[in-house]
Design an enzyme around this catalytic site. Structure first.
Site, short mmCIF file in Angstrom:
data_model
loop_
_atom_site.label_atom_id
_atom_site.label_comp_id
_atom_site.label_asym_id
_atom_site.label_seq_id
_atom_site.Cartn_x
_atom_site.Cartn_y
_atom_site.Cartn_z
N ARG A 19 -30.24 23.95 35.28
CA ARG A 19 -31.63 24.60 35.56
C ARG A 19 -31.77 25.76 35.54
O ARG A 19 -30.87 26.61 35.56
CB ARG A 19 -32.06 24.07 36.91
N GLY A 20 -32.99 26.44 35.29
CA GLY A 20 -33.20 27.82 35.60
C GLY A 20 -32.13 28.61 34.51
O GLY A 20 -31.92 28.34 33.30
N ASN A 93 -22.85 30.75 38.38
CA ASN A 93 -24.30 30.98 38.38
C ASN A 93 -24.79 30.26 39.54
O ASN A 93 -26.01 30.75 39.83
CB ASN A 93 -24.71 30.46 37.31
N GLY A 95 -26.66 29.21 42.72
CA GLY A 95 -27.08 29.97 43.80
C GLY A 95 -28.14 29.52 44.67
O GLY A 95 -28.96 28.72 43.93
N ASP A 99 -35.05 32.93 52.37
CA ASP A 99 -35.42 34.07 52.88
C ASP A 99 -36.25 34.06 54.26
O ASP A 99 -36.90 33.08 54.46
CB ASP A 99 -36.51 34.64 51.88
N GLN A 155 -34.14 39.27 52.71
CA GLN A 155 -32.86 38.51 51.93
C GLN A 155 -31.53 39.25 52.33
O GLN A 155 -30.79 39.25 51.43
CB GLN A 155 -33.12 39.08 50.40
N TYR A 158 -28.97 36.74 51.19
CA TYR A 158 -29.08 36.73 49.72
C TYR A 158 -28.39 38.01 49.44
O TYR A 158 -27.27 38.04 48.56
CB TYR A 158 -30.33 36.37 49.16
#
Length: 248
Positions: A19-20, A93, A95, A99, A155, A158
């Site tokens: 995805r993405g 990748n 992730g 938030d 974030q 993150y």
């Protein structure tokens, strides 16, 4: 987008590879001749739909469902790969983003983001290094973020996970350079994926104002940078953070 047949006869592992950004990275490796093991955590429908779009590449795409935050699951994945199949490239990748301002952040959201983004990168790199060391060759690329360098409000989890990826990358680079394994980060700016689409329009508009290029990036542009660092000729690019941000 492809690098010709630069990755023909090579095998790549791309986490979050269906995805993405991950889907774009996987597709680019396939277009450049690689055999790709694409991992995903839970969205079976998206993974199968992606596989349908990649049918032109035949059996060079292999899908694996497991959570990179689970050390034992990562170990089982690597142990299941045949000893006769070297892995030349690992792209960390996978992730997630959950938030909230730090004062209101749930501890479970902190733990989940660190576990997937940072611990997952460690788990996968640990076993990749063991295999790459035997072959005396490898490319490891972490997909990081400007949040790890600059920080963004809401974030904390993150940003901490992405800063941790950069620290992990630089430590690994010191450890494995003599074995002809390179370790680097690609740091994408604001890229037009579902992660960005999840943001409110006013937040997206504010992000766009920060970008000198006056547009969001595309997944293919990030995939190009990943393949450039994974290229066999990128043997002296090591311990580096490549920013792909439109000038952010």
């Amino acid at each position: 987008m492809s690098f010709g047949n630069a990755f023909e006869h090579q095998t790549a592992v791309v986490t979050g590879g269906t995805r993405g950004l991950g889907a774009a990275i996987t597709a680019a490796f396939l277009a450049s001749g690689a055999r790709v093991h694409a991992t995903y955590a839970g969205n079976e429908d998206a993974a199968l739909e992606f596989a349908k779009r990649m049918t032109a590449h035949g059996e060079r795409l292999l899908l694996h469902r497991f959570d990179v935050a689970d050390h034992a699951a990562c170990e089982a994945f690597w142990n299941a790969l045949p000893d006769s199949e070297p892995v030349h490239v690992l792209v960390n990748n996978a992730g997630i983003r959950r938030d909230a301002i730090a004062g209101a952040m749930k501890v479970g959201d902190w733990d989940a983001v660190i576990a997937t983004n940072l611990s997952g990168s460690f788990h996968m790199s640990k076993f990749a290094i063991q295999r790459m060391s035997r072959a005396r060759y490898g490319r490891i690329v972490m997909v990081s973020s400007p949040a790890g360098l600059h920080g963004f409000a809401g974030q904390a989890n993150y940003g901490a996970s992405k800063a941790g990826q950069i620290g992990l990358m630089r430590a690994l680079a010191k450890e494995v350079g003599k074995r002809k394994i390179t370790v680097n980060c690609v740091s994408p700016g604001f890229v037009d994926t579902e992660l960005l689409a999840d943001l409110p329009k006013d937040v997206r508009d504010e992000h766009l104002k920060l970008v000198p290029a006056n547009r969001f990036g595309t997944p293919d542009e990030i995939a190009y940078a990943v393949l450039a660092l994974a290229h066999p000729s990128a043997s002296y690019v090591h311990g580096a953070v490549l920013e792909v941000t439109g000038g952010l």
